[in-house]
Enzyme design. Structure first.
Site, short mmCIF file in Angstrom:
data_model
loop_
_atom_site.label_atom_id
_atom_site.label_comp_id
_atom_site.label_asym_id
_atom_site.label_seq_id
_atom_site.Cartn_x
_atom_site.Cartn_y
_atom_site.Cartn_z
N GLN A 58 0.80 -1.11 0.05
CA GLN A 58 -0.02 -0.05 0.09
C GLN A 58 1.00 1.28 -0.20
OE1 GLN A 58 -1.96 0.97 3.61
NE2 GLN A 58 -3.51 2.22 2.57
N GLY A 63 -5.71 5.12 4.10
CA GLY A 63 -6.96 4.55 4.84
C GLY A 63 -7.04 3.13 4.91
N THR A 64 -7.77 2.63 5.61
CA THR A 64 -7.97 1.15 5.86
C THR A 64 -8.34 0.67 4.66
OG1 THR A 64 -10.01 1.76 6.93
CG2 THR A 64 -7.99 1.22 8.46
N ASP A 88 -1.56 -5.00 14.84
CA ASP A 88 -1.57 -4.25 16.31
C ASP A 88 -2.58 -4.67 17.05
OD1 ASP A 88 -3.40 -2.34 15.12
OD2 ASP A 88 -2.25 -0.83 15.14
N ASN A 152 -16.39 0.01 17.22
CA ASN A 152 -15.89 -1.03 16.08
C ASN A 152 -14.55 -1.38 16.66
OD1 ASN A 152 -15.48 -1.95 13.56
ND2 ASN A 152 -14.71 0.18 12.63
N HIS A 328 21.32 -28.00 44.68
CA HIS A 328 21.99 -26.65 44.92
C HIS A 328 23.24 -26.23 43.97
CE1 HIS A 328 22.36 -28.47 48.80
NE2 HIS A 328 23.44 -29.04 48.16
N TYR A 331 25.41 -26.42 37.63
CA TYR A 331 25.05 -26.27 36.27
C TYR A 331 25.19 -27.45 35.34
CZ TYR A 331 25.44 -25.10 31.30
OH TYR A 331 25.37 -25.06 29.88
N TYR A 352 31.53 -27.13 26.83
CA TYR A 352 32.02 -26.20 25.77
C TYR A 352 33.37 -26.22 25.65
CZ TYR A 352 31.96 -22.23 22.69
OH TYR A 352 32.24 -21.25 21.70
N ARG A 405 42.15 -35.75 41.51
CA ARG A 405 42.56 -34.60 42.18
C ARG A 405 43.81 -34.88 42.56
NH1 ARG A 405 38.15 -35.89 46.71
NH2 ARG A 405 39.16 -37.12 48.32
#
Length: 429
Positions: A58, A63-64, A88, A152, A328, A331, A352, A405
């Site tokens: 457009q 306008g709509t 939106d 509307n 606790h 990771y 990693y 260790r």
């Protein structure tokens, strides 16, 4: 929006505004979706094309009604029903859109309206004898018309041929000099057509034109999700502090604590407990499992039944078996953990190497000692143990103990000599 990206690409509960409307249309059974864009909205066009939408341009924006007419060539010889939606206005439900389409069984055009608490600048829907007579823009409404609270939403549906035939007769003789889509109502009625209003809830019709509007739409969505969860048998300890994404699934008898945030892609199964201050995204929490407080579940996490993820534990792309625990300060990334295993505090799966991710496999009934580093790729066999403080770089056979260790050495008197030397150095400085 005061933003570098177009309005409809902003996020609402994990989904961009344009995706909300697309999802609604698809779930309502729409076969084709045409996105009308302007030349300046290349980012919207790119996003729409990535979502497999067809494109109509457009330019200029007049306008709509003009916007819909710009889609005529894209519609081509399609003769079915068409709905006009606005990218939106994200919260219109599939059920409501279906109601608009269903109204076409007895009307030539159907308009979605709502009773507004504060009608303000909304266009007014003027009904007579159960049919829609016309839509009046607020700027052009009489005092009597402004008193009408039926407003509307902008959403409209009609059969393709009727819609574009009516658009040919729309003019821009109004205060804005634009071609109003709403004018097709009176045009169709003059041609003997019938127009009807389908009523939706005002909360569904929230349009987003600013950051404040986006926040208001999110607040409305969150309120609805919380109410639905409570009605479905979920316990929310403090509902106002729980935040959902568009696709969050929580089964009955789950318990959700305070200040929990669900990102996209979360399933919480029956009987699970999410304690306070957890962030969960892209994860499945099994029946009877317990998470948190202060835990983070990242995408790819799959917690088995009765598993336990405690405070300050982060889990990513990891499957945790039935009854296994990481209580606790741990990771777990890119791992598979069997049933009944215990992951000690401070454990890290070192997944990693700076270039690639690697997998850690932990069997059933394994005991991982406190402060263990598991350097992937590595496997701990069923029933295996790792000693406290181990750095495990080799596979551990089933029922074996891994000690990795350096032996402790005590240097007698070293600390006293160190303090004396440092004290003298400091005195001279």
């Amino acid at each position: 929006m005061k933003s570098s990206k177009s309005k409809v690409l902003h996020d609402l509960a994990g989904l961009r505004l344009i995706e909300w409307v697309r999802t609604c249309a698809l779930e309502a059974g729409c076969e084709r979706i045409i996105c009308v864009v302007g030349d300046a909205n290349q980012d919207v066009r790119d996003a729409a094309e990535a979502l497999s939408m067809e494109i109509a341009v457009q330019e200029p924006q007049q306008g709509t009604g003009h916007a819909v007419d710009c889609a005529k060539d894209a519609v081509g010889d399609f003769e079915g029903d068409i709905a006009v939606l606005f990218a939106d206005t994200p919260l219109i439900t599939t059920q409501t859109l279906n109601s608009v389409f269903e109204a076409l069984t007895e009307a030539d055009v159907a308009v979605l309206g709502f009773e507004a608490n504060v009608p303000g600048a909304y266009g007014r829907l003027i009904e007579r004898d159960g049919t829609l007579e016309k839509i009046v823009e607020a700027k052009e409404a009489s005092a009597e018309e402004l008193a009408v609270t039926l407003c509307n939403s902008g959403v409209l549906a009609s059969q393709s041929g009727r819609l574009f035939k009516a658009l040919e007769q729309v003019t821009n003789e109004n205060s804005k000099g634009e071609y109003y889509l709403t004018d097709v109502i009176e045009i169709m009625r003059k041609d003997g057509g019938c127009a009807r209003v389908v009523r939706g809830h005002e909360d569904e019709m929230l349009g987003v034109n600013s950051r404040a509007d986006l926040a208001a739409a999110n607040a409305s969505f969150q309120t609805n999700m919380r109410n639905m969860a409570l009605e479905d048998g979920v316990t929310l300890r403090h509902p106002e502090t729980v935040y959902f994404s568009y696709d969050t699934v929580i089964e009955r008898d789950a318990v959700i604590g305070e200040n929990v945030v669900f990102g996209p892609g979360v399933i919480v199964k029956s009987g699970a407990t999410i304690h306070a201050f957890c962030h969960i995204e892209g994860a499945t929490v099994g029946e009877g499992a317990s998470v948190g407080p202060f835990a983070r579940l990242r995408p790819g996490t799959d917690l088995g039944p009765d598993s336990f993820i405690g405070n300050f534990v982060e889990v990513k792309n990891t499957k945790v078996g039935r009854g296994s625990k990481a209580s606790h300060l741990t990771y777990l990334g890119d791992a598979v953990i069997g049933a009944g295993s215990n992951i000690g505090a401070g454990t890290v799966t070192c997944n990693y190497d700076g270039f690639f991710k690697h997998k850690t496999t932990i069997g059933d009934g394994v005991f991982i000692g406190t402060h263990t580093s598991l350097v992937a790729p590595v496997t701990i066999g069923d029933g295996g143990f790792t000693a406290t403080g181990a750095v495990v770089t080799k596979n551990v056979p089933a029922d074996a103990l891994a000690i990795a260790r350096v032996d402790q050495v005590n240097k007698l008197g070293w600390a006293a000599r160190f303090r004396e030397a440092m004290s003298k150095r400091k005195a001279k400085s």
